[in-house]
Design a protein around this motif. Structure first.
Motif, short mmCIF file in Angstrom:
data_model
loop_
_atom_site.label_atom_id
_atom_site.label_comp_id
_atom_site.label_asym_id
_atom_site.label_seq_id
_atom_site.Cartn_x
_atom_site.Cartn_y
_atom_site.Cartn_z
N GLU A 238 -4.12 -43.63 -16.97
CA GLU A 238 -3.34 -42.73 -17.08
C GLU A 238 -3.72 -41.79 -18.29
O GLU A 238 -3.41 -40.49 -18.44
CB GLU A 238 -1.71 -43.07 -17.36
CG GLU A 238 -0.61 -42.24 -17.66
CD GLU A 238 -0.51 -41.09 -16.61
OE1 GLU A 238 0.32 -40.27 -16.70
OE2 GLU A 238 -1.14 -41.31 -15.40
N GLU A 239 -4.21 -42.48 -19.48
CA GLU A 239 -4.59 -41.80 -20.71
C GLU A 239 -5.75 -40.83 -20.16
O GLU A 239 -5.96 -39.67 -20.66
CB GLU A 239 -4.91 -42.84 -21.74
CG GLU A 239 -5.30 -41.98 -23.04
CD GLU A 239 -5.62 -42.92 -24.36
OE1 GLU A 239 -5.91 -42.44 -25.41
OE2 GLU A 239 -5.73 -44.11 -23.75
N THR B 183 1.80 -43.78 -23.54
CA THR B 183 0.80 -43.05 -22.69
C THR B 183 1.49 -42.82 -21.35
O THR B 183 1.07 -41.99 -20.55
CB THR B 183 -0.22 -44.15 -22.18
OG1 THR B 183 0.58 -45.43 -21.79
CG2 THR B 183 -1.29 -44.50 -23.28
N ARG B 184 2.83 -43.10 -21.04
CA ARG B 184 3.56 -42.64 -19.78
C ARG B 184 4.15 -41.28 -20.38
O ARG B 184 4.74 -40.61 -19.25
CB ARG B 184 4.60 -43.54 -19.61
CG ARG B 184 4.01 -44.86 -19.13
CD ARG B 184 5.00 -45.81 -18.19
NE ARG B 184 5.72 -46.51 -19.18
CZ ARG B 184 5.48 -47.92 -19.68
NH1 ARG B 184 4.56 -48.45 -19.12
NH2 ARG B 184 6.39 -48.37 -20.58
N ARG C 265 -6.42 -39.77 -17.37
CA ARG C 265 -5.97 -38.38 -16.43
C ARG C 265 -5.31 -37.33 -17.37
O ARG C 265 -5.72 -36.40 -17.01
CB ARG C 265 -5.06 -39.12 -15.57
CG ARG C 265 -4.55 -38.07 -14.61
CD ARG C 265 -3.29 -38.65 -13.43
NE ARG C 265 -1.97 -38.53 -14.43
CZ ARG C 265 -1.26 -37.56 -14.65
NH1 ARG C 265 -1.70 -36.49 -14.25
NH2 ARG C 265 -0.22 -37.99 -15.58
N ARG C 266 -4.39 -37.84 -18.09
CA ARG C 266 -3.92 -36.87 -18.98
C ARG C 266 -4.86 -36.11 -19.84
O ARG C 266 -4.80 -34.79 -20.14
CB ARG C 266 -2.80 -37.48 -20.01
CG ARG C 266 -1.58 -37.92 -19.31
CD ARG C 266 -0.63 -38.53 -19.92
NE ARG C 266 0.58 -38.93 -19.52
CZ ARG C 266 1.71 -38.06 -19.31
NH1 ARG C 266 1.68 -36.97 -20.05
NH2 ARG C 266 2.71 -38.46 -18.66
N LYS C 267 -5.70 -36.86 -20.66
CA LYS C 267 -6.73 -36.13 -21.61
C LYS C 267 -7.83 -35.34 -21.00
O LYS C 267 -8.08 -34.30 -21.34
CB LYS C 267 -7.40 -37.17 -22.39
CG LYS C 267 -6.28 -37.86 -23.37
CD LYS C 267 -7.14 -38.79 -24.44
CE LYS C 267 -6.21 -39.30 -25.57
NZ LYS C 267 -6.96 -40.22 -26.46
N ASP D 245 3.11 -39.02 -23.27
CA ASP D 245 2.22 -37.98 -24.04
C ASP D 245 0.66 -37.73 -23.59
O ASP D 245 0.32 -38.90 -23.36
CB ASP D 245 2.26 -38.32 -25.53
CG ASP D 245 3.55 -38.47 -26.01
OD1 ASP D 245 4.53 -37.74 -25.71
OD2 ASP D 245 3.96 -39.17 -27.03
N ASP D 246 0.35 -36.63 -23.48
CA ASP D 246 -0.89 -36.31 -23.30
C ASP D 246 -1.86 -37.27 -24.41
O ASP D 246 -2.95 -37.65 -23.99
CB ASP D 246 -1.46 -35.04 -22.84
CG ASP D 246 -0.77 -34.35 -21.58
OD1 ASP D 246 -0.33 -35.14 -21.00
OD2 ASP D 246 -0.99 -33.08 -21.71
N TRP E 211 -7.33 -31.63 -20.36
CA TRP E 211 -7.29 -30.68 -21.53
C TRP E 211 -9.10 -30.37 -21.73
O TRP E 211 -9.23 -29.49 -22.39
CB TRP E 211 -6.94 -31.34 -22.70
CG TRP E 211 -5.64 -31.53 -23.10
CD1 TRP E 211 -4.74 -32.18 -21.96
CD2 TRP E 211 -4.50 -30.73 -23.64
NE1 TRP E 211 -3.53 -32.27 -22.50
CE2 TRP E 211 -3.34 -31.16 -23.29
CE3 TRP E 211 -4.76 -29.59 -24.70
CZ2 TRP E 211 -2.36 -30.69 -24.10
CZ3 TRP E 211 -3.74 -29.22 -25.33
CH2 TRP E 211 -2.28 -29.89 -24.92
#
Length: 457
Positions: A92-93, A352-353, A95-97, A355-356, A100
């Motif tokens: 998940e981390e 991690t659920r 995916r989010r990062k 914040d990016d 950007w």
């Protein structure tokens, strides 16, 4: 062929004081918890305006047992039920990062640290390797390195690492002496290390590093020399040989070592002298700050080419690379921004659920910080600063900017650690043994706040 380095013990003794290791500037104790999120996000956007190369760091914190000397951020226990939620959080981390990051940025380096990355099963290693390639584009010649624990590594895991794209390995050894191993709660017969090196070479790993520590209970100069002899027989490409940092106020388990005889300062100095003189006479190039590499190794070539860099994993071969960290306590270095993830597992999993960028602490460099970082890293990685070139790159007259600091180096010049003239500052061969001391006058944060550092020797 490298020339052996001869160590001047009285000189080393004179400069044995507490000081930072400069894996970053400013160093991690100066990171803050009040950096505005909008400033962090803008710095990340600005950094991704063009397709700069990337380095990824993954912190795998799990260990089955605690080595009592350890200063790392770890989760101890044989219950592997925590690994699946942790891997899901890493995914998940990523995916989010990755959302950007400039889509054309290529990953040129990956490092798995810990803890014990090989706590993961073979299936989990393969899965994580696949997920990394799902979220990021890897360069064809990417350096992919992993820290392994020879005590519990299996041949199946070695094959999984190779399948996942790993081509470099670092082995934790510390010391081969059974008495020392018992005192530090790390039983690892040399035959175990020898077997793992054979497995890795047979699997096609292109570079093998061995980690050792001096200053542990019951060690003597002669006993550690025996460990060196045994490990040298394995022909590693690199060594990282650290002095034990006794910081029980930070890591309470280290108090257990005080039940045994810890080497005194003179014995540690004698050990360092033996290590440096022996390895440089055996064909290893002294990179600096505890690192050694064979002359044909990429680390030695990077030092010669001026492309060496220093980061939170030590020395690295590629300059100008941003580091994105994943996992609890990991640190990202994104241009002039440092970010550290939450240091406790429950908070990391929760954040991690949400914040990016799950930020525990951060730091945005000022213009003064940028100038000082470039200067300190040049000394650490090239052992030389040319005034004209540095002035052009930094936009200031560095000789004038650092006029006071350069004057503070006068005693070091007298001792033959540095050479200073109108053209620049050069660290001599004997000065390279004391890089931390040479950098300290340029550290504007060194005297701010109550900081406790390990000694420079």
């Amino acid at each position: 062929m490298t020339e052996p380095i001869l160590v001047d013990l009285p000189l080393i003794r004179k400069y044995d004081v507490p000081g930072p290791r400069y894996t970053s500037y400013p160093t991690a104790p100066h990171f803050r918890d009040d950096v505005p999120a909008d400033e962090v996000h803008q710095a990340i956007r600005d950094n991704n305006a063009r397709a700069r190369p990337l380095s990824l760091y993954f912190h795998i914190p799990f260990c089955q047992t605690l080595c009592w000397y350890c200063g790392c951020t770890t989760v101890i226990g044989k219950d592997s039920s925590q690994t699946e939620p942790y891997l899901a959080a890493l995914d998940e981390e990523m995916r989010r990062k990755s959302a950007w990051i400039h889509p054309e940025r290529k990953v040129v380096q990956i490092h798995f640290g810990g803890g014990t990355p090989t706590y993961l099963t073979a299936a989990q290693i393969r899965w994580l390797g696949e997920r990394i390639r799902t979220h990021f584009a890897l360069a064809d010649d990417a350096e992919v390195a992993v820290e392994v624990d020879p005590r519990r590594l299996t041949l199946e895991q070695v094959h999984a690492l190779k399948d996942a794209g790993f081509n470099r390995a670092s082995l934790g050894v510390q010391d081969n002496n059974p008495k020392v191993q018992k005192a530090i709660n790390r039983i690892q017969p040399f035959e175990m290390t020898e077997r793992v090196v054979r497995w890795l070479r047979d699997a096609g790993f292109s570079s093998i590093n061995v980690d050792l520590i001096y200053g542990l209970p019951h060690q003597t100069t002669d006993s550690f020399d025996q460990t060196l002899s045994e490990v040298l027989s394995l022909n590693p490409d690199r060594f990282a040989i650290y002095t034990y940092a006794h910081v029980p106020w930070i890591k309470p388990a280290q108090k257990l070592l005080e039940r045994h005889t810890l080497p005194g300062p003179e014995e540690k100095l004698a050990m360092q002298k033996r290590i440096i003189e022996r390895l440089t006479s055996e064909g290893y190039h002294y990179i600096g700050m505890d690192h050694y590499a064979r002359q044909d190794d990429e680390l030695a070539r990077a030092w010669q080419a001026g492309t060496l860099r220093r980061n939170f994993q030590g020395y690295s071969t590629l300059a100008g690379v941003d580091i994105y960290g994943f996992g609890m306590s990991s640190i990202s270095q994104i241009g002039g921004l440092y970010l550290q993830n939450p240091k406790e597992l429950p908070e990391y999993l929760e954040r991690t659920r949400q914040d990016d960028f799950p930020i525990h602490r951060a730091y945005l460099l000022s213009e003064d910080d940028r100038i000082r970082r470039a200067w300190i890293m040049a000394l650490m990685c090239q052992a030389r600063v040319d005034f004209q070139t540095s002035s052009e790159e930094l936009g200031v007259d560095v000789a004038e900017y650092f006029k006071t600091e350069l004057q503070e180096l006068a005693p070091m010049a007298v001792d033959g650690l540095v050479k200073l003239d109108a053209k620049g500052l050069t660290v001599t061969e004997r000065g390279r043994l004391l890089l931390r001391n040479i950098c300290m006058p340029f550290d504007a944060h060194l005297s701010t706040g109550a900081r406790q550092y390990s000694r420079t020797i």
